[in-house]
Design a protein around this motif. Structure first.
Motif, mmCIF file in Angstrom:
data_model
loop_
_atom_site.group_PDB
_atom_site.id
_atom_site.type_symbol
_atom_site.label_atom_id
_atom_site.label_comp_id
_atom_site.label_asym_id
_atom_site.label_seq_id
_atom_site.Cartn_x
_atom_site.Cartn_y
_atom_site.Cartn_z
ATOM 1 N N GLY A 113 2.610 -57.144 78.024
ATOM 2 C CA GLY A 113 2.315 -56.264 76.907
ATOM 3 C C GLY A 113 2.789 -54.856 77.215
ATOM 4 N N GLN A 114 3.150 -54.142 76.189
ATOM 5 C CA GLN A 114 3.613 -52.764 76.380
ATOM 6 C C GLN A 114 3.044 -51.864 75.301
ATOM 7 N N VAL A 115 2.374 -50.805 75.727
ATOM 8 C CA VAL A 115 1.920 -49.773 74.811
ATOM 9 C C VAL A 115 3.042 -48.750 74.677
ATOM 10 N N VAL A 116 3.491 -48.541 73.457
ATOM 11 C CA VAL A 116 4.605 -47.624 73.193
ATOM 12 C C VAL A 116 4.049 -46.314 72.657
ATOM 13 N N GLU A 117 4.311 -45.224 73.365
ATOM 14 C CA GLU A 117 3.834 -43.903 72.951
ATOM 15 C C GLU A 117 4.963 -42.940 72.614
ATOM 16 N N ASP A 118 6.168 -43.249 73.072
ATOM 17 C CA ASP A 118 7.305 -42.384 72.780
ATOM 18 C C ASP A 118 7.460 -42.239 71.262
ATOM 19 N N PRO A 119 7.471 -41.011 70.728
ATOM 20 C CA PRO A 119 7.519 -40.804 69.272
ATOM 21 C C PRO A 119 8.660 -41.537 68.578
ATOM 22 N N SER A 120 9.842 -41.532 69.186
ATOM 23 C CA SER A 120 10.965 -42.205 68.541
ATOM 24 C C SER A 120 10.762 -43.711 68.518
ATOM 25 N N GLY A 121 10.176 -44.250 69.613
ATOM 26 C CA GLY A 121 9.908 -45.680 69.648
ATOM 27 C C GLY A 121 8.856 -46.081 68.637
ATOM 28 N N VAL A 122 7.803 -45.275 68.506
ATOM 29 C CA VAL A 122 6.752 -45.553 67.523
ATOM 30 C C VAL A 122 7.307 -45.483 66.110
ATOM 31 N N THR A 123 8.177 -44.513 65.866
ATOM 32 C CA THR A 123 8.810 -44.393 64.545
ATOM 33 C C THR A 123 9.607 -45.646 64.221
ATOM 34 N N ALA A 174 13.058 -58.397 58.739
ATOM 35 C CA ALA A 174 12.781 -57.758 60.027
ATOM 36 C C ALA A 174 11.652 -58.423 60.806
ATOM 37 N N GLY A 175 10.760 -59.116 60.125
ATOM 38 C CA GLY A 175 9.629 -59.729 60.807
ATOM 39 C C GLY A 175 10.000 -60.876 61.725
ATOM 40 N N LEU A 176 11.186 -61.440 61.537
ATOM 41 C CA LEU A 176 11.588 -62.568 62.369
ATOM 42 C C LEU A 176 11.811 -62.164 63.823
ATOM 43 N N GLU A 177 11.844 -60.871 64.098
ATOM 44 C CA GLU A 177 11.979 -60.396 65.482
ATOM 45 C C GLU A 177 10.674 -60.557 66.266
ATOM 46 N N GLY A 178 9.547 -60.734 65.570
ATOM 47 C CA GLY A 178 8.278 -60.923 66.273
ATOM 48 C C GLY A 178 7.175 -60.028 65.754
ATOM 49 N N ASP A 179 6.012 -60.135 66.401
ATOM 50 C CA ASP A 179 4.817 -59.414 65.964
ATOM 51 C C ASP A 179 4.953 -57.898 66.168
ATOM 52 N N VAL A 180 4.199 -57.171 65.352
ATOM 53 C CA VAL A 180 4.169 -55.704 65.425
ATOM 54 C C VAL A 180 2.717 -55.258 65.286
ATOM 55 N N THR A 181 2.287 -54.296 66.096
ATOM 56 C CA THR A 181 0.975 -53.678 65.931
ATOM 57 C C THR A 181 1.113 -52.170 66.073
ATOM 58 N N LEU A 182 0.512 -51.446 65.154
ATOM 59 C CA LEU A 182 0.531 -49.982 65.172
ATOM 60 C C LEU A 182 -0.888 -49.461 65.035
ATOM 61 N N LEU A 183 -1.236 -48.474 65.837
ATOM 62 C CA LEU A 183 -2.546 -47.841 65.773
ATOM 63 C C LEU A 183 -2.385 -46.381 65.390
ATOM 64 N N SER A 184 -3.206 -45.936 64.435
ATOM 65 C CA SER A 184 -3.192 -44.531 64.014
ATOM 66 C C SER A 184 -4.539 -43.901 64.322
ATOM 67 N N PHE A 185 -4.517 -42.623 64.711
ATOM 68 C CA PHE A 185 -5.725 -41.913 65.123
ATOM 69 C C PHE A 185 -5.825 -40.586 64.372
ATOM 70 N N ASP A 186 -7.054 -40.111 64.232
ATOM 71 C CA ASP A 186 -7.289 -38.821 63.591
ATOM 72 C C ASP A 186 -6.956 -37.702 64.565
ATOM 73 N N GLY A 187 -5.913 -36.956 64.270
ATOM 74 C CA GLY A 187 -5.557 -35.813 65.104
ATOM 75 C C GLY A 187 -4.760 -36.136 66.345
ATOM 76 N N ARG A 188 -4.355 -37.406 66.527
ATOM 77 C CA ARG A 188 -3.564 -37.781 67.693
ATOM 78 C C ARG A 188 -2.370 -38.626 67.248
ATOM 79 N N PRO A 189 -1.309 -38.653 68.039
ATOM 80 C CA PRO A 189 -0.120 -39.427 67.655
ATOM 81 C C PRO A 189 -0.396 -40.923 67.582
ATOM 82 N N ASP A 190 0.333 -41.599 66.733
ATOM 83 C CA ASP A 190 0.243 -43.050 66.641
ATOM 84 C C ASP A 190 0.813 -43.690 67.904
ATOM 85 N N ILE A 191 0.405 -44.938 68.155
ATOM 86 C CA ILE A 191 1.020 -45.729 69.221
ATOM 87 C C ILE A 191 1.364 -47.105 68.661
ATOM 88 N N ALA A 192 2.234 -47.817 69.366
ATOM 89 C CA ALA A 192 2.596 -49.177 68.991
ATOM 90 C C ALA A 192 2.332 -50.091 70.174
#
Length: 273
Positions: free
Chosen positions: A233-243, A207-225
């Protein structure tokens, strides 16, 4: 400078564009008339007013002289020049960096390059010089080194950094710079908050051949990608997209060597340089 397709997001560039259009319109001049009067092309005037190009100091001086603005455009140009390195960042990236400072956990995968959070100054310089003008590279590097400070602060975020072996073998700047970069990774991996893993080339298609991935996790807040494509650049906040990004990152890590074996591979690559 060469114009870009989309307007710059920089507030200073947009301010210059707005002022230029306002003064030209107030003078009752078309873009063609204004361009001919100052000795520039109508295309440049259109690009500057659309915030798709960065003004030169000479253009700012000529505009001040023509409109008798007592240095308004030169002062705006100075602000543009002082923040020019920020204007060159991919749209969406400044927002991501701001979020990154608040993250409790960071997961990143690099296919062809070491992530900015773990780059040495020498390695970063070689990469930046391929895409940026030399006069702004030092400011980019200073910002990147400042960004890395989150890893050494009190209560730093946990960092899971996974790299394709290709990223560690890609000869950036020559053997000496690469040895320094690999040694930096080995030292970083000794920190309790940093885990570095490597996906060997022998893993084949994954799966990594598709390119770079970055995920951020926060205390008490939803993750983003965060992802980049075609210079944006695109910040992804949609829960299904982050999943989806989490699943992809887990699939990538499934092909990575354990930490100890990853260290051994990094050492062997360094010794071969």
């Amino acid at each position: 400078m060469v114009a870009q397709r989309d307007p710059y997001e920089s507030p200073t560039i947009r301010a210059f564009a707005a002022e230029l259009e306002a003064w030209r319109s107030e003078a009752g001049l078309s873009k063609v008339e204004f361009a001919e009067t100052l000795g520039y092309t109508p295309q440049l005037i259109s690009q500057l007013e659309a915030a798709k190009n960065i003004p030169s100091k000479k253009f700012a001086e000529d505009t001040d002289t023509f409109f008798k603005t007592k240095g308004v455009f030169v002062r705006l140009w100075k602000l543009v020049n002082d923040t020019r390195h920020l204007a060159a960042l991919p749209p969406g990236f400044p927002e991501f960096v701001e979020r990154e400072t608040k993250a409790d956990a960071i997961r990143v995968f690099g296919l062809l390059l070491v992530t900015g959070l773990l780059q040495t100054e020498e390695y970063a310089r070689e990469i930046l010089l391929t895409v940026q003008q030399p006069d702004v590279v030092d400011r980019f590097i200073a910002s990147r080194m400042e960004r890395q400070a989150i890893l050494a602060r009190d209560k730093p975020p946990r960092l899971w950094a996974t790299f394709d072996e290709r990223a560690l073998r890609c000869m950036v700047g020559g053997p000496e710079i690469m040895r320094g970069q690999l040694e930096h990774l080995l030292e970083a991996s000794k920190r309790p908050n940093i885990m570095i893993e490597v996906v060997p080339i022998s893993a084949g298609a994954y799966a990594g051949l598709e390119g770079d991935v970055t995920l951020l996790s926060f205390d008490g807040r939803p993750d983003i990608a965060y992802t980049e494509a075609a210079g944006r650049g695109q910040v992804v906040e949609d829960p299904s997209g982050v999943t989806d990004f989490h699943v992809r990152y887990d699939l990538i890590r499934g092909h990575a060597l354990p930490v100890a074996e990853s260290r051994t591979l990094i050492e062997s690559i360094m010794e071969s340089l």
